[in-house]
Design a protein around this motif. Structure first.
Motif, PDB file in Angstrom:
ATOM      1  N   TRP A   1      19.445 -15.392  -0.902  1.00  0.00           N
ATOM      2  CA  TRP A   1      18.209 -15.515   0.141  1.00  0.00           C
ATOM      3  C   TRP A   1      16.954 -14.675  -0.801  1.00  0.00           C
ATOM      4  CZ3 TRP A   1      15.660 -19.644   2.114  1.00  0.00           C
ATOM      5  CH2 TRP A   1      16.049 -20.119   2.626  1.00  0.00           C
ATOM      6  N   LEU A   2      17.534 -13.508  -1.306  1.00  0.00           N
ATOM      7  CA  LEU A   2      16.518 -11.879  -1.596  1.00  0.00           C
ATOM      8  C   LEU A   2      16.496 -12.968  -3.330  1.00  0.00           C
ATOM      9  CD1 LEU A   2      18.075  -9.146  -0.671  1.00  0.00           C
ATOM     10  CD2 LEU A   2      16.328 -10.059  -0.401  1.00  0.00           C
ATOM     11  N   LEU A   3      17.880 -13.539  -4.033  1.00  0.00           N
ATOM     12  CA  LEU A   3      17.427 -14.187  -5.389  1.00  0.00           C
ATOM     13  C   LEU A   3      16.291 -15.093  -5.331  1.00  0.00           C
ATOM     14  CD1 LEU A   3      21.393 -14.195  -6.993  1.00  0.00           C
ATOM     15  CD2 LEU A   3      19.265 -12.584  -7.448  1.00  0.00           C
ATOM     16  N   THR A   4      16.525 -15.774  -4.370  1.00  0.00           N
ATOM     17  CA  THR A   4      16.052 -16.875  -4.371  1.00  0.00           C
ATOM     18  C   THR A   4      14.147 -17.086  -4.131  1.00  0.00           C
ATOM     19  OG1 THR A   4      17.490 -18.451  -3.529  1.00  0.00           O
ATOM     20  CG2 THR A   4      14.474 -19.391  -2.745  1.00  0.00           C
ATOM     21  N   HIS A   5      13.969 -15.435  -3.180  1.00  0.00           N
ATOM     22  CA  HIS A   5      12.922 -14.718  -2.611  1.00  0.00           C
ATOM     23  C   HIS A   5      12.088 -14.570  -4.528  1.00  0.00           C
ATOM     24  CE1 HIS A   5       9.179 -13.336  -0.733  1.00  0.00           C
ATOM     25  NE2 HIS A   5      10.198 -12.152  -1.368  1.00  0.00           N
ATOM     26  N   ARG A   6      12.605 -13.683  -5.254  1.00  0.00           N
ATOM     27  CA  ARG A   6      12.714 -13.452  -6.089  1.00  0.00           C
ATOM     28  C   ARG A   6      12.602 -14.205  -7.084  1.00  0.00           C
ATOM     29  NH1 ARG A   6      16.928  -7.916  -6.280  1.00  0.00           N
ATOM     30  NH2 ARG A   6      15.838  -7.292  -4.870  1.00  0.00           N
ATOM     31  N   GLY A   7      12.605 -15.440  -7.045  1.00  0.00           N
ATOM     32  CA  GLY A   7      12.843 -16.924  -8.088  1.00  0.00           C
ATOM     33  C   GLY A   7      13.524 -16.991  -9.214  1.00  0.00           C
ATOM     34  N   ARG A   8      14.416 -16.105  -8.621  1.00  0.00           N
ATOM     35  CA  ARG A   8      15.840 -16.640  -9.652  1.00  0.00           C
ATOM     36  C   ARG A   8      16.666 -17.869  -9.249  1.00  0.00           C
ATOM     37  NH1 ARG A   8      17.548 -10.520  -9.900  1.00  0.00           N
ATOM     38  NH2 ARG A   8      19.921 -11.706 -11.353  1.00  0.00           N
ATOM     39  N   MET A   9      16.789 -18.232  -8.348  1.00  0.00           N
ATOM     40  CA  MET A   9      17.006 -19.656  -8.228  1.00  0.00           C
ATOM     41  C   MET A   9      16.696 -20.977  -9.123  1.00  0.00           C
ATOM     42  SD  MET A   9      19.876 -20.658  -6.539  1.00  0.00           S
ATOM     43  CE  MET A   9      20.125 -19.221  -5.681  1.00  0.00           C
ATOM     44  N   ASN A  10      16.971 -21.506 -10.426  1.00  0.00           N
ATOM     45  CA  ASN A  10      17.058 -22.198 -10.776  1.00  0.00           C
ATOM     46  C   ASN A  10      17.845 -23.217 -10.505  1.00  0.00           C
ATOM     47  OD1 ASN A  10      14.406 -20.830 -11.497  1.00  0.00           O
ATOM     48  ND2 ASN A  10      15.580 -19.692 -13.330  1.00  0.00           N
TER      49      ASN A  10
END
Length: 489
Positions: A452-461
């Motif tokens: 969820w933190l990676l997604t919030h940072r825009g890294r879930m591509n």
């Protein structure tokens, strides 16, 4: 681009520029076919009337094209145009030639394309009175410009009589049969091969990498500690393959229905059908074949209960593609259920009874991951300056905070289900040291929080499941998670 050129009869520059340069649309200028584009747009917008075009066809092709053109709204700006053909048109236009668009597609659509591209001086297309294809198109061109009084750019068997009446023939991405037929024309001056239909395109369209999701089929076998049974493993392999074929058929159909939305997406526009590297016609042929092989094989070699679950998966996915994916909340719950159906299919293939703990764990986990996917899509939209609904979904960028709350809560509920599972009487009977499973809880907490933190940072591509399979730290935590259960057993 691969171009072959043959000798052409000499002609004065004034003679050449006085003759129009006529360009076909479907399969030539456009790396698609507007008839199929309209048909898929109609099915998506009016799924309950999907058989209506067949009734229209009984009145003739021209009537079918007329009705489809009036019943759909095709975004001509996002269609996959062939850049090599556009470059050729621009070169001929700069030389002072008249450029004509002559297509079997409906006239109204052809006019809209001409207005968008701003490179045509005249437009000819199908009307209710006349289907402008094959000999009909040739007759119109010969009447207007005379025998040998125009050059023609086309791609299909329907273009053969037109090439014969043209001064010069230009061929774009011909099929093998067409490539053989044009050898006898004698006036072919250029063959353009810009298509990129490869095994890689089909691998992307069938989402072969997504087959890893079907490993969930083996979860019931792992949970029952029966992974060492050869017959059960064989049933698992068959279930994995047949489920994969069914899922690939669904992916193809979904892409065909989502053409308009995919072409507006920054990354999905590169998908094979959206980009035109694979034709809609080929997709319409492949997806029922995949489903036929999948269900036939499952019917012959696996329990009927597995076939029933596979049928439920297909029907639910079809309803999701047509309706549910555009409904708030129902879309992510459906995605979670589709993942859980893989586990249910595994239980059916192995003849094993599934526990409520396993199903609850799966639903909460995959609901969280489905919300991750929606959050990542909305974040991209927000960074692109979009404030309204995105990609045909019933979500707004303003929903980001709520989606993250719901997704994180669902993920943490997964950990709670795992903790409660440890104290179940069936667990204590199945594991020699069930308390060791407590170590899996912080591992799962860490992974969910990190995702969820990676997604919030825009890294879930990517799809979160695919991301996990490619992310080294996720794989390491997955191995550790399984190792803990192995020690507990």
């Amino acid at each position: 681009m691969n171009v072959s050129v043959t000798d052409c009869p000499p002609a004065s520059e004034s003679c050449v520029t006085s003759q129009p340069f006529v360009v076909d649309l479907d399969g030539t200028l456009l790396k698609s076919d507007l008839l199929f584009e309209c048909a898929m747009a109609f099915v998506r917008s009016k799924p309950l009337q999907c058989l209506k075009p067949l009734a229209w066809l009984t009145h003739g092709k021209a009537y079918l094209k007329e009705q489809l053109a009036q019943s759909t709204d095709i975004d001509v700006a996002t269609l996959p145009y062939d850049p090599d053909v556009l470059w050729m048109i621009e070169a001929q236009r700069n030389s002072g030639r008249k450029i004509v668009l002559a297509t079997a597609s409906h006239y109204s659509l052809a006019v809209r394309i001409a207005e968008h591209l701003q490179v045509f001086d005249e437009v000819l297309g199908t009307t209710l009175e006349r289907n402008l294809s094959g000999t009909h198109k040739r007759d119109v061109l010969v009447t207007s410009y005379g025998e040998g009084g125009f050059d023609y750019v086309g791609n299909s068997f329907d273009d053969l009589p037109i090439w014969r009446s043209a001064r010069q023939a230009f061929v774009v991405n011909p099929l093998p049969g067409v490539a053989l037929a044009i050898r006898h024309l004698g006036n072919v001056v250029q063959v353009i091969r810009s298509d990129a239909t490869t095994l890689r395109s089909w691998s992307k369209a069938l989402r072969i990498h997504q087959w890893m999701k079907n490993a969930l089929i083996f979860v019931p076998l792992l949970a029952a500690h029966q992974l060492a049974h050869p017959l059960q493993l064989w049933h698992g392999v068959l279930a994995f393959v047949f489920f994969g074929l069914c899922a690939s058929g669904v992916y193809v159909l979904n892409d065909l229905l989502d053409l308009a939305d995919d072409r507006k997406h920054p990354t999905k526009r590169h998908r094979p059908f959206a980009s035109g590297s694979l034709s809609i016609k080929s997709g319409l042929m492949v997806f029922p074949l995949l489903l036929l092989v999948s269900f036939t094989g499952a019917w012959i070699w696996l329990p009927r209960s597995f076939v029933a679950v596979l049928a439920c998966y297909y029907v639910l996915t079809l309803v999701y593609s047509l309706v549910l994916k555009r409904l708030m909340a129902l879309d992510v719950i459906t995605l979670a259920l589709l993942y859980t159906l893989r586990i249910i299919a595994g239980g059916a293939a192995f003849g094993l009874e599934l526990t409520g703990w396993m199903l609850a764990f799966s639903m909460f986990m995959f609901l969280s991951l489905a919300l991750v996917k929606r959050y990542a899509e909305l974040l991209v939209a927000l960074h692109s300056g979009i404030t309204g609904k995105t990609g045909g979904r019933d979500y707004f960028p303003a929903d980001l905070a709520m989606l993250s709350s719901l997704g994180a809560a669902s993920g943490y509920l997964t950990v709670m289900v795992l903790a409660l599972y440890i104290h179940d009487s069936a667990t204590t009977a199945l594991y020699a040291h069930p308390r060791w499973i407590w170590l899996a809880c912080p591992v799962l907490l860490l992974w969910i929080t990190r995702i969820w933190l990676l997604t919030h940072r825009g890294r879930m591509n990517d799809d979160p499941v695919v991301f996990a399979l490619r992310d080294r730290l996720s794989l390491a935590m997955g191995v550790l998670f399984c190792l803990i259960f192995w020690v507990a057993a």
